[in-house]
Design a protein around this motif. Structure first.
Motif, PDB file in Angstrom:
ATOM      1  N   SER A 219      16.796 -62.871  14.154  1.00 26.58           N
ATOM      2  CA  SER A 219      15.785 -62.637  13.115  1.00 26.58           C
ATOM      3  C   SER A 219      14.470 -63.319  13.468  1.00 26.58           C
TER       4      SER A 219
ATOM      5  N   THR B 206      10.815 -61.514  14.333  1.00 25.67           N
ATOM      6  CA  THR B 206       9.577 -61.882  13.647  1.00 25.67           C
ATOM      7  C   THR B 206       8.515 -62.306  14.651  1.00 25.67           C
TER       8      THR B 206
ATOM      9  N   GLN C 266       7.233 -59.277  16.563  1.00 27.78           N
ATOM     10  CA  GLN C 266       6.312 -58.502  15.739  1.00 27.78           C
ATOM     11  C   GLN C 266       4.924 -59.137  15.738  1.00 27.78           C
TER      12      GLN C 266
END
Length: 310
Positions: free
Chosen positions: A162, A166, A169
């Motif tokens: 996760s 992030t 991105q």
């Protein structure tokens, strides 16, 4: 400002792969968190790379400075702790007071002591050994919300994936934004009053962080962005203009439904009581601005080729 190419660009993607070593590093961090120190009573003489429990008091300008004094601190000799490694050495004894003299660097973040000579009195309270716990199923069950080490590792993997998604991105957005900014053209200089106002805005936005590091806002901006505050303000205006042009070009908006969903996130996840509590802290205009940027980057990335990371 005049836009250049902003669609059909190519950027390098970031890897989201999680390695076994990264998982083990997280397990080691957990062990370190629960590491304890046990006093060694069989000797009172310091040996190489001992762990010590100490008190220290620092005198600056003839007065003890509480900000640079503390008690019952665990340190490891050889790791550059508190400037004591050169003075508290092999042969020092428990109960002994060691005087350490040093000068803070001229560039030290705390400007109130930068460049000043000081004297530190170090008292050796005890010699210790580091006790690192073994991470077993029983340890995991006792100290976490999981029953077994296997379960805990599975969750660590999920969390790392996760985090990497992030981070990837954000890296994609930064890389795309950099390329877009490289392609824009500045048609004319910003008005002097607009630059002055943006300098004021920058000072307000960075005041708290600069004070934390004991610096003026101008010095903080220059050190961490490698440009003067005036250059930084102009760059900020440039980015604002480009964002406005892109929002118009891509016809990006923020709906009331998106706004309410974001406000509800603040309530559910960030501990705000209700909508009024959220808007008292962060004006609706600011929330809409952040959502507008998020929607813009989502739209731009759809038209961007992201090369798969090796």
């Amino acid at each position: 400002m005049k836009l250049g190419q902003y669609e059909g660009l190519t950027i390098k993607g970031s890897s989201t792969k999680v390695t076994e070593q990264e998982i083990e590093d997280k397990i080691d961090e957990l062990a370190e968190e629960y590491t304890d120190y046990k006093e060694i009573t069989s000797r009172d003489t310091v040996q190489k790379e001992d762990y010590l429990n100490i008190d220290y008091a620092t005198t600056i300008d003839g007065k003890e400075n509480e900000d640079y004094s503390d008690s019952s601190i665990d340190i490891h000799l050889g790791e550059g702790n508190l400037n004591v490694d050169d003075d508290v050495d092999v042969g020092s004894k428990v109960g002994q007071e060691v005087e350490v003299e040093f000068t803070f660097p001229e560039s030290y973040e705390d400007t109130s002591v930068a460049g000043k000579k000081c004297q530190m009195t170090v008292t050796i309270n005890a010699i210790e050994k580091e006790v690192v716990p073994e991470i077993t199923d029983s340890f995991i069950k006792k100290n976490t919300d999981y029953s077994t080490l296997k379960e805990y590792k599975q969750q660590v993997r999920k969390d790392l994936i996760s985090d990497k998604k992030t981070e990837a991105q954000q890296n994609n957005e930064d890389a795309l934004w950099t390329k877009i900014m490289e392609n824009v053209t500045q048609i004319k200089e910003f008005p002097e009053d607009a630059v002055k106002q943006e300098v004021k805005n920058v000072k307000i936005e960075n005041k708290e962080m600069a004070e934390y590091f004991g610096m003026s806002v101008s010095d903080f901006i220059e050190q961490y962005n490698d440009m003067s505050i005036e250059e930084y303000a102009k760059d900020s205006l440039k980015r604002q203009c480009v964002q406005d042009l892109l929002v118009e070009a891509k016809n990006v908006t923020v709906t009331d439904e998106e706004l309410n969903k974001e406000i509800q996130y603040y309530i559910d996840e960030l501990g705000y009581k209700d909508k009024k509590d959220v808007l008292d802290t962060m004006p609706e205009k600011e929330i809409r601005s952040e959502l507008l940027y998020t929607n813009l980057m989502t739209a731009l990335l759809k038209d961007t080729k992201i090369q798969k990371a090796e």
